[in-house]
Design an enzyme around this catalytic site. Structure first.
Site, PDB file in Angstrom:
ATOM      1  N   TYR A 156       0.847  -1.207   0.000  1.00 47.64           N
ATOM      2  CA  TYR A 156       0.000   0.000   0.000  1.00 47.64           C
ATOM      3  C   TYR A 156       0.878   1.252   0.000  1.00 47.64           C
ATOM      4  O   TYR A 156       0.675   2.178  -0.797  1.00 47.64           O
ATOM      5  CB  TYR A 156      -0.912  -0.028   1.224  1.00 47.64           C
TER       6      TYR A 156
HETATM    7  N1  LIG Z   1     -10.914   5.377   3.855  1.00 45.20           N
HETATM    8  C1  LIG Z   1      -9.786   5.957   4.203  1.00 45.20           C
HETATM    9  O1  LIG Z   1      -9.550   6.259   5.372  1.00 45.20           O
HETATM   10  C2  LIG Z   1      -8.767   6.290   3.131  1.00 45.20           C
HETATM   11  C3  LIG Z   1      -7.660   7.082   3.469  1.00 45.20           C
HETATM   12  C4  LIG Z   1      -6.732   7.397   2.488  1.00 45.20           C
HETATM   13  C5  LIG Z   1      -6.887   6.942   1.201  1.00 45.20           C
HETATM   14  N2  LIG Z   1      -7.950   6.160   0.895  1.00 45.20           N
HETATM   15  C6  LIG Z   1      -8.074   5.703  -0.496  1.00 45.20           C
HETATM   16  O2  LIG Z   1      -9.331   6.052  -1.001  1.00 45.20           O
HETATM   17  C7  LIG Z   1      -9.719   5.132  -2.011  1.00 45.20           C
HETATM   18  C8  LIG Z   1     -11.115   4.641  -1.725  1.00 45.20           C
HETATM   19  O3  LIG Z   1     -11.099   3.919  -0.503  1.00 45.20           O
HETATM   20  P1  LIG Z   1     -12.399   3.711   0.403  1.00 45.20           P
HETATM   21  O4  LIG Z   1     -11.960   3.865   1.794  1.00 45.20           O
HETATM   22  O5  LIG Z   1     -13.509   4.505  -0.114  1.00 45.20           O
HETATM   23  O6  LIG Z   1     -12.639   2.139   0.209  1.00 45.20           O
HETATM   24  P2  LIG Z   1     -13.688   1.326  -0.669  1.00 45.20           P
HETATM   25  O7  LIG Z   1     -13.247  -0.089  -0.614  1.00 45.20           O
HETATM   26  O8  LIG Z   1     -15.076   1.646  -0.262  1.00 45.20           O
HETATM   27  O9  LIG Z   1     -13.452   1.914  -2.120  1.00 45.20           O
HETATM   28  C9  LIG Z   1     -12.536   1.402  -3.019  1.00 45.20           C
HETATM   29  C10 LIG Z   1     -13.114   1.534  -4.402  1.00 45.20           C
HETATM   30  O10 LIG Z   1     -12.161   1.028  -5.342  1.00 45.20           O
HETATM   31  C11 LIG Z   1     -12.820   0.120  -6.171  1.00 45.20           C
HETATM   32  N3  LIG Z   1     -11.902  -0.878  -6.696  1.00 45.20           N
HETATM   33  C12 LIG Z   1     -11.056  -1.693  -6.016  1.00 45.20           C
HETATM   34  N4  LIG Z   1     -10.393  -2.485  -6.878  1.00 45.20           N
HETATM   35  C13 LIG Z   1     -10.816  -2.143  -8.130  1.00 45.20           C
HETATM   36  C14 LIG Z   1     -10.507  -2.595  -9.431  1.00 45.20           C
HETATM   37  N5  LIG Z   1      -9.614  -3.574  -9.665  1.00 45.20           N
HETATM   38  N6  LIG Z   1     -11.130  -2.010 -10.477  1.00 45.20           N
HETATM   39  C15 LIG Z   1     -12.050  -1.033 -10.274  1.00 45.20           C
HETATM   40  N7  LIG Z   1     -12.387  -0.559  -9.067  1.00 45.20           N
HETATM   41  C16 LIG Z   1     -11.769  -1.124  -8.007  1.00 45.20           C
HETATM   42  C17 LIG Z   1     -13.917  -0.517  -5.322  1.00 45.20           C
HETATM   43  O11 LIG Z   1     -14.901  -1.081  -6.120  1.00 45.20           O
HETATM   44  C18 LIG Z   1     -14.394   0.704  -4.549  1.00 45.20           C
HETATM   45  O12 LIG Z   1     -15.362   1.410  -5.277  1.00 45.20           O
HETATM   46  C19 LIG Z   1      -8.639   4.046  -2.028  1.00 45.20           C
HETATM   47  O13 LIG Z   1      -7.729   4.309  -3.076  1.00 45.20           O
HETATM   48  C20 LIG Z   1      -7.969   4.197  -0.683  1.00 45.20           C
HETATM   49  O14 LIG Z   1      -6.635   3.772  -0.705  1.00 45.20           O
HETATM   50  C21 LIG Z   1      -8.894   5.825   1.818  1.00 45.20           C
END
Ligand SMILES: NC(=O)c1ccc[n+]([C@@H]2O[C@H](COP(=O)([O-])OP(=O)(O)OC[C@H]3O[C@@H](n4cnc5c(N)ncnc54)[C@H](O)[C@@H]3O)[C@@H](O)[C@H]2O)c1
Length: 252
Positions: A156
């Site tokens: 990650y």
């Molecule tokens: N939630 C947090 O605290 C946080 C903090 C920093 C960064 N992020 C980043 O934000 C983004 C979204 O995370 P989230 O927390 O909303 O989680 P989440 O799991 O709800 O969202 C992830 C999204 O990515 C999509 N996805 C995953 N693999 C995929 C693929 N191969 N093809 C197409 N779509 C794919 C999923 O379908 C989903 O819509 C991520 O990149 C994560 O690293 C999240």
């Protein structure tokens, strides 16, 4: 912020931060073309947008497949004639609890394929479309793990650091083509999945709050606000930057 009639692509918007952004950009007048692997969740988000008067198209898309991403972008340009903005949110946490000697090779590869190679495919196809349309704005999802270390999460951390590098390089490559490319680096955000995790592990929230100078976790709207600002003309002189949206987590 208003994005009346502008066209945005959001790969990875069937849940969490991507879904929040799809709803918010549609609410602000943008025409939203979003992707994801899960058909029923995608249809649900598209219905939510349509029922509140917005415009959206869902395309089944796995970001690890260049052809899928190309199809997502083609849908935007074919249906709406142009592409103005892109918010590349798709990502997975990977194994967050293994040090290097124990890190599984397949887990590493899968996380890199989605978070890094998927990001490259998204940027490549979006930029190709924007070059035809006179420019645009791209926002890439990094993380505080893209600006500092997170023990136990090698894949990650590597992928999210790499996104900061891709963002800077694309910003320079296309600065003269009116394409701005920025990244955001959220800290810990209260998504649906996080809410669920908190119900399963009673001290999880307290453990996370111990590292939050601002005294609370971020909200999905606060992350979307940052992405919207970077997409908007208000950020017209901002390119190549990575904006922390973390309640000072990184300063702690
Ligand atoms: N939630 C947090 O605290 C946080 C903090 C920093 C960064 N992020 C980043 O934000 C983004 C979204 O995370 P989230 O927390 O909303 O989680 P989440 O799991 O709800 O969202 C992830 C999204 O990515 C999509 N996805 C995953 N693999 C995929 C693929 N191969 N093809 C197409 N779509 C794919 C999923 O379908 C989903 O819509 C991520 O990149 C994560 O690293 C999240």
């Amino acid at each position: 912020m208003k994005f009346d009639g502008e066209v945005i692509v959001i790969p990875g918007a069937t849940s969490g931060l991507g879904k929040n952004a799809a709803l918010r950009f549609a609410d602000a007048g943008a025409r939203v073309v979003f992707g994801g692997r899960r058909e029923s969740e995608g249809a649900e988000v598209a219905d939510m947008i349509a029922s509140s008067g917005g415009t959206a198209r869902f395309v089944v898309c796995d970001v690890t497949r260049s052809a899928d991403v190309a199809r997502l972008i083609e849908t935007a340009t074919a249906e709406f004639g142009e592409l103005n903005m892109a918010y590349n949110v798709a990502g997975v946490p990977g194994d967050a609890f293994s040090k290097f000697a124990d890190y599984d090779d397949a887990e590493w590869q899968q996380t890199i394929d989605i978070n890094l190679t998927g990001m490259f495919y998204c940027m490549k196809h979006e930029i190709a479309a924007m070059l035809k349309d006179g420019g645009g704005a791209i926002v890439n999802m990094s993380s505080v793990a893209g600006l500092g270390p997170t023990p136990g999460g090698a894949a990650y951390v590597a992928s999210k650091h790499a996104i900061v590098g891709l963002t800077k390089t694309a910003a320079l490559d296309y600065a003269e083509d009116n394409i701005r490319v920025n990244a955001i680096a959220p800290g810990v955000v209260k998504t649906e999945m996080m809410e669920w995790g908190i119900t399963q592990t009673p001290d999880l929230e307290a453990q996370m709050l111990a590292h939050q100078p601002i005294g609370r976790l971020g909200t999905m709207d606060e992350v979307t606000n940052a992405a919207m600002w970077l997409c908007s003309d208000a950020a017209s002189f901002v390119t190549g930057s990575t904006l922390s949206v973390d309640g000072a987590y990184l300063l702690n």
